[in-house]
Design a protein around this motif. Structure first.
Motif, PDB file in Angstrom:
ATOM      1  N   SER A   1       0.862  -1.184   0.000  1.00  0.00           N
ATOM      2  CA  SER A   1       0.000   0.000   0.000  1.00  0.00           C
ATOM      3  C   SER A   1       0.898   1.233   0.000  1.00  0.00           C
ATOM      4  CB  SER A   1      -0.932  -0.009   1.217  1.00  0.00           C
ATOM      5  OG  SER A   1      -0.202   0.005   2.413  1.00  0.00           O
ATOM      6  N   ASP A   2       0.294   2.376  -0.237  1.00  0.00           N
ATOM      7  CA  ASP A   2       0.999   3.649  -0.169  1.00  0.00           C
ATOM      8  C   ASP A   2       1.587   3.774   1.246  1.00  0.00           C
ATOM      9  OD1 ASP A   2       1.141   6.568   0.592  1.00  0.00           O
ATOM     10  OD2 ASP A   2       0.512   6.810  -1.488  1.00  0.00           O
TER      11      ASP A   2
ATOM     12  N   GLU B   1      -2.415   2.768  -6.309  1.00  0.00           N
ATOM     13  CA  GLU B   1      -2.625   4.081  -6.898  1.00  0.00           C
ATOM     14  C   GLU B   1      -1.634   4.340  -8.034  1.00  0.00           C
ATOM     15  OE1 GLU B   1      -4.298   3.765  -2.898  1.00  0.00           O
ATOM     16  OE2 GLU B   1      -2.235   3.478  -3.579  1.00  0.00           O
ATOM     17  N   GLU B   2      -0.380   3.959  -7.837  1.00  0.00           N
ATOM     18  CA  GLU B   2       0.623   4.100  -8.904  1.00  0.00           C
ATOM     19  C   GLU B   2       0.312   3.180 -10.079  1.00  0.00           C
ATOM     20  OE1 GLU B   2       4.522   5.078  -6.112  1.00  0.00           O
ATOM     21  OE2 GLU B   2       3.934   2.996  -6.481  1.00  0.00           O
TER      22      GLU B   2
ATOM     23  N   MET C   1      -5.782  11.792  -5.536  1.00  0.00           N
ATOM     24  CA  MET C   1      -6.781  10.952  -4.900  1.00  0.00           C
ATOM     25  C   MET C   1      -7.264  11.677  -3.654  1.00  0.00           C
ATOM     26  SD  MET C   1      -6.658   7.116  -3.298  1.00  0.00           S
ATOM     27  CE  MET C   1      -5.972   7.678  -1.737  1.00  0.00           C
TER      28      MET C   1
ATOM     29  N   GLU D   1      -9.043  11.525  -0.156  1.00  0.00           N
ATOM     30  CA  GLU D   1      -9.427  10.606   0.915  1.00  0.00           C
ATOM     31  C   GLU D   1     -10.598  11.232   1.660  1.00  0.00           C
ATOM     32  OE1 GLU D   1      -7.510   8.322   4.788  1.00  0.00           O
ATOM     33  OE2 GLU D   1      -6.206   9.521   3.495  1.00  0.00           O
TER      34      GLU D   1
ATOM     35  N   HIS E   1     -11.187   8.322  -3.613  1.00  0.00           N
ATOM     36  CA  HIS E   1     -11.343   8.161  -5.052  1.00  0.00           C
ATOM     37  C   HIS E   1     -10.459   9.172  -5.783  1.00  0.00           C
ATOM     38  CE1 HIS E   1     -14.246  11.218  -3.761  1.00  0.00           C
ATOM     39  NE2 HIS E   1     -13.984  11.792  -4.922  1.00  0.00           N
ATOM     40  N   PHE E   2     -10.073   8.806  -6.982  1.00  0.00           N
ATOM     41  CA  PHE E   2      -9.309   9.732  -7.800  1.00  0.00           C
ATOM     42  C   PHE E   2     -10.250  10.813  -8.322  1.00  0.00           C
ATOM     43  CE2 PHE E   2      -5.957   6.709  -7.636  1.00  0.00           C
ATOM     44  CZ  PHE E   2      -4.802   7.401  -7.979  1.00  0.00           C
TER      45      PHE E   2
END
Length: 159
Positions: free
Chosen positions: A44-45, A58-59, A95, A97, A104-105
């Motif tokens: 995860s990030d 996300e990437e 994104m 939060e 969501h983006f």
């Protein structure tokens, strides 16, 4: 209409012996694999307790949009007689939060730097980004606009 089917395997590798017994008791590490392809190490990030040395979802999402656009773009350039000699995209995404922790983006912007062989190709090459955006499978699957800010360069191969 034709359907195309895809299959990947995501395997969690972050069990440190006690599984998900507590929020801090497990790693977010995992592998992403597809038959006959190199394994991608994911996490995860880091903002969500992830490993900063591994790719996060996300990437990967951003890279899917960028590479899909590039592949359509190169296709349309080849059809139009535009000779692209280099292509690099420094894609960015935002994104949001939300209060409950989901997100969501809201925006993705592609920044393709495209080198073409001749000055006469620049205008058409720039226009083809719009067509690529219209055809991109991934861009057509998201609920926000995918912007693109291309930079066009000319590098003649004739000296």
């Amino acid at each position: 209409m034709k359907n195309h089917h895809y299959k990947i395997t995501v395997q969690w590798t972050g069990n440190q012996g006690t599984g998900t017994s507590g929020y801090r008791d497990y790693e977010r590490n995992h592998t992403i694999s597809a038959e006959n392809k190199a394994v991608i190490e994911g996490s995860s990030d880091p903002a969500f307790r992830g490993d900063k040395t591994k790719h996060n979802p996300e990437e990967m999402f951003l890279s899917s949009l960028s590479s899909c656009h590039m592949l359509w773009y190169l296709h349309f350039c080849s059809e139009a007689g535009i000779i692209v000699t280099e292509y690099t995209d420094e894609a960015t995404g935002i994104m949001a939060e939300t209060a409950n922790g989901s997100g969501h983006f809201t925006e993705v912007t592609l920044h393709p730097m495209v080198t073409v062989a001749e000055e006469s190709m620049v205008e058409k090459a720039e226009q083809l980004h719009h067509k690529a955006n219209e055809y991109c499978f991934i861009a057509n699957s998201v609920n926000f606009p995918v912007k693109h800010i291309p930079v066009m360069l000319v590098k003649s191969t004739n000296h």
